[in-house]
Design an enzyme around this catalytic site. Structure first.
Site, PDB file in Angstrom:
ATOM      1  N   LYS A   1       0.322  -4.342  30.345  1.00  0.00           N
ATOM      2  CA  LYS A   1       0.081  -4.777  28.955  1.00  0.00           C
ATOM      3  C   LYS A   1      -0.242  -3.551  28.120  1.00  0.00           C
ATOM      4  O   LYS A   1      -0.999  -2.659  28.571  1.00  0.00           O
ATOM      5  CB  LYS A   1      -1.111  -5.746  28.911  1.00  0.00           C
ATOM      6  CG  LYS A   1      -1.693  -5.995  27.521  1.00  0.00           C
ATOM      7  CD  LYS A   1      -0.733  -6.741  26.618  1.00  0.00           C
ATOM      8  CE  LYS A   1      -1.313  -6.903  25.211  1.00  0.00           C
ATOM      9  NZ  LYS A   1      -0.296  -7.486  24.264  1.00  0.00           N
TER      10      LYS A   1
ATOM     11  N   ASN B   1       4.136 -15.276  18.921  1.00  0.00           N
ATOM     12  CA  ASN B   1       2.827 -14.814  19.391  1.00  0.00           C
ATOM     13  C   ASN B   1       2.185 -13.908  18.369  1.00  0.00           C
ATOM     14  O   ASN B   1       2.843 -13.130  17.676  1.00  0.00           O
ATOM     15  CB  ASN B   1       2.964 -14.065  20.731  1.00  0.00           C
ATOM     16  CG  ASN B   1       3.169 -12.567  20.539  1.00  0.00           C
ATOM     17  OD1 ASN B   1       2.212 -11.811  20.362  1.00  0.00           O
ATOM     18  ND2 ASN B   1       4.412 -12.145  20.535  1.00  0.00           N
TER      19      ASN B   1
ATOM     20  N   LEU C   1      -3.151  -7.651  20.467  1.00  0.00           N
ATOM     21  CA  LEU C   1      -3.412  -6.548  21.411  1.00  0.00           C
ATOM     22  C   LEU C   1      -4.651  -6.782  22.289  1.00  0.00           C
ATOM     23  O   LEU C   1      -5.465  -5.872  22.478  1.00  0.00           O
ATOM     24  CB  LEU C   1      -3.573  -5.231  20.643  1.00  0.00           C
ATOM     25  CG  LEU C   1      -2.472  -4.196  20.801  1.00  0.00           C
ATOM     26  CD1 LEU C   1      -2.783  -2.958  19.959  1.00  0.00           C
ATOM     27  CD2 LEU C   1      -2.279  -3.778  22.236  1.00  0.00           C
TER      28      LEU C   1
ATOM     29  N   ASN D   1       4.142   2.245  22.869  1.00  0.00           N
ATOM     30  CA  ASN D   1       4.452   1.087  22.041  1.00  0.00           C
ATOM     31  C   ASN D   1       4.243   1.417  20.571  1.00  0.00           C
ATOM     32  O   ASN D   1       3.110   1.564  20.110  1.00  0.00           O
ATOM     33  CB  ASN D   1       3.558  -0.090  22.456  1.00  0.00           C
ATOM     34  CG  ASN D   1       3.889  -1.358  21.685  1.00  0.00           C
ATOM     35  OD1 ASN D   1       4.723  -1.340  20.772  1.00  0.00           O
ATOM     36  ND2 ASN D   1       3.236  -2.443  22.035  1.00  0.00           N
TER      37      ASN D   1
ATOM     38  N   CYS E   1       3.830  -2.891  17.725  1.00  0.00           N
ATOM     39  CA  CYS E   1       3.035  -4.115  17.754  1.00  0.00           C
ATOM     40  C   CYS E   1       2.931  -4.666  16.335  1.00  0.00           C
ATOM     41  O   CYS E   1       2.449  -3.989  15.425  1.00  0.00           O
ATOM     42  CB  CYS E   1       1.633  -3.867  18.312  1.00  0.00           C
ATOM     43  SG  CYS E   1       0.633  -5.376  18.241  1.00  0.00           S
TER      44      CYS E   1
ATOM     45  N   SER F   1       9.135  -7.905  19.800  1.00  0.00           N
ATOM     46  CA  SER F   1       9.380  -9.183  19.107  1.00  0.00           C
ATOM     47  C   SER F   1       9.813  -8.927  17.654  1.00  0.00           C
ATOM     48  O   SER F   1       9.519  -7.885  17.072  1.00  0.00           O
ATOM     49  CB  SER F   1       8.089 -10.013  19.117  1.00  0.00           C
ATOM     50  OG  SER F   1       7.023  -9.261  18.586  1.00  0.00           O
TER      51      SER F   1
ATOM     52  N   GLY G   1      12.448 -14.709  22.707  1.00  0.00           N
ATOM     53  CA  GLY G   1      13.237 -15.754  23.348  1.00  0.00           C
ATOM     54  C   GLY G   1      14.676 -15.818  22.869  1.00  0.00           C
ATOM     55  O   GLY G   1      15.207 -14.883  22.263  1.00  0.00           O
TER      56      GLY G   1
ATOM     57  N   GLY H   1      15.418 -12.110  24.717  1.00  0.00           N
ATOM     58  CA  GLY H   1      16.343 -13.221  24.873  1.00  0.00           C
ATOM     59  C   GLY H   1      16.860 -13.466  26.275  1.00  0.00           C
ATOM     60  O   GLY H   1      17.850 -14.178  26.456  1.00  0.00           O
TER      61      GLY H   1
ATOM     62  N   GLY I   1      10.490 -11.349  28.893  1.00  0.00           N
ATOM     63  CA  GLY I   1       9.216 -11.667  28.247  1.00  0.00           C
ATOM     64  C   GLY I   1       8.962 -13.162  28.200  1.00  0.00           C
ATOM     65  O   GLY I   1       8.425 -13.755  29.133  1.00  0.00           O
TER      66      GLY I   1
HETATM   67  O1  LIG Z   1       0.045  -9.175  19.755  1.00  0.00           O
HETATM   68  C1  LIG Z   1       0.281  -8.422  20.735  1.00  0.00           C
HETATM   69  O2  LIG Z   1      -0.562  -8.055  21.585  1.00  0.00           O
HETATM   70  C2  LIG Z   1       1.693  -7.932  20.812  1.00  0.00           C
HETATM   71  N1  LIG Z   1       2.651  -8.869  20.610  1.00  0.00           N
HETATM   72  C3  LIG Z   1       3.990  -8.526  20.552  1.00  0.00           C
HETATM   73  O3  LIG Z   1       4.872  -9.381  20.372  1.00  0.00           O
HETATM   74  N2  LIG Z   1       4.339  -7.219  20.742  1.00  0.00           N
HETATM   75  C4  LIG Z   1       3.430  -6.250  20.952  1.00  0.00           C
HETATM   76  O4  LIG Z   1       3.812  -5.068  21.119  1.00  0.00           O
HETATM   77  C5  LIG Z   1       2.037  -6.619  21.006  1.00  0.00           C
HETATM   78 CL1  LIG Z   1       0.865  -5.401  21.328  1.00  0.00          CL
END
Ligand SMILES: O=C(O)c1[nH]c(=O)[nH]c(=O)c1Cl
Length: 309
Positions: free
Chosen positions: A44, A68, A72, A125, A128, A193, A220, A248, A269
């Site tokens: 993560k 989502n 983080l 990353n 986010c 995402s 997705g 996807g 994912g």
């Molecule tokens: O809200 C999140 O933790 C999150 N959620 C995502 O869809 N991508 C990310 O890189 C992260 Cl870090």
């Protein structure tokens, strides 16, 4: 058919792995990933300190994917560094995702990762979308260049970046130009995402997740065409780098499409969140059936060989 592949000179049983954030936040999940059929795994995204993340509900599955706004949540960098020290690298490679809230936090983590004698592979990353008040670096090209420049200087090994989806050719060009200026970037993971979608329940007339008035990252089925486009766009623009495809994947067919589009590895994912690690044997079986039907013996027979009209 033979699903074996290699990545950064490491042998992998197959090109599949989890997407950062899914089934990889705590040791029990990481141990399950280490034991499952996936060829590799990633932790993560972590920040310097432990984070609770956003209030729940913060994840929802839909018939076409997921939304989502986790925010983080993670156990903090030391926790994942400790896992990296204990991981059995003979079994499968381990990637570690870093998502420091500031450049300084990232530099602190990278400096410590550099000192730690571990063959973990860093996935930085930059994408986010869910930390309130923090615009994602992946959409600020100047900040992206600065982050990568400083982090590449502070780190002594090849690493990769996790990018958000781009939608404009000029942005593919600009992002790739930045990445190509850094040979130390060995791979690019596309995509994170699709940020800040909004899922609404028609019965309750309400959003489905609590944080950010219901706005969250979309994953997705819905993101597959965007994921494939980003994989192929960077595959074409970054010939010296590997591309990891994400977005996807719910069956062997989408794994096949990501590989065809140029992915070297393929992350799962949303569907992993829904199905758990037993998805990996299913995806491998389905991929092998497709390869058999098409007469392909190994991944390289079709990898990156997408045809245009
Ligand atoms: O809200 C999140 O933790 C999150 N959620 C995502 O869809 N991508 C990310 O890189 C992260 Cl870090």
């Amino acid at each position: 058919p033979d699903l074996r592949t290699e990545f950064l000179d490491l042998p992998l049983a197959n090109p599949l792995m989890n997407a950062s954030g899914v089934w990889c936040s705590v040791a029990s999940q990481l141990e399950a990933l280490a034991e499952c059929a996936a060829g590799a795994m990633v932790t993560k995204s972590c920040t310097l300190a432990q984070r609770d993340g956003n209030p729940e509900p913060r994840y929802r599955a839909t018939p076409w994917g997921s939304i989502n706004s986790m925010g983080l949540p993670n156990e903090g960098f030391p926790y994942y560094l400790n896992y990296a020290r204990c991981h059995d690298y003979e079994r499968k490679p381990l990637f570690m995702s870093l998502a420091g809230l500031t450049l300084d936090d990232n530099l602190t983590m990278v400096a410590e990762l550099r000192e730690a004698v571990t063959p973990v592979i860093m996935e930085l990353n930059l994408s986010c979308p869910n930390v309130p008040g923090k615009a994602q670096v992946g959409y600020d090209f100047e900040a992206m260049d600065t982050f990568i420049h400083e982090i590449a200087d502070a780190y002594d090994r090849p690493f990769g970046v996790k990018l958000p989806p781009y939608f404009d050719i000029a942005h593919f060009d600009e992002a790739a130009a930045i990445l190509n200026a850094y040979p130390q970037i060995a791979f690019v993971t596309c995509i994170n995402s699709i940020g800040n979608g909004l899922v609404i329940d028609p019965v309750s007339e309400t959003v489905v997740i609590r944080p950010k008035d219901g706005f969250g990252g979309i994953g997705g089925d819905f993101v597959l065409p965007t994921a494939l486009a980003n994989v192929n766009a960077f595959f074409r623009r970054c010939p010296d780098k590997k591309i990891i495809g994400c977005g996807g994947v719910r069956s062997g067919e989408q794994v096949f499409l990501h590989l065809l589009a140029g992915a070297a590895l393929v992350q799962v994912g949303t569907q992993l969140f829904e199905e758990g690690p037993l998805i990996f044997p299913r995806l491998l079986e389905e991929l092998q059936a497709i390869m058999t039907a098409k007469g392909y013996d190994r991944i390289t027979d079709f990898q990156g060989k997408l045809k245009t009209l």
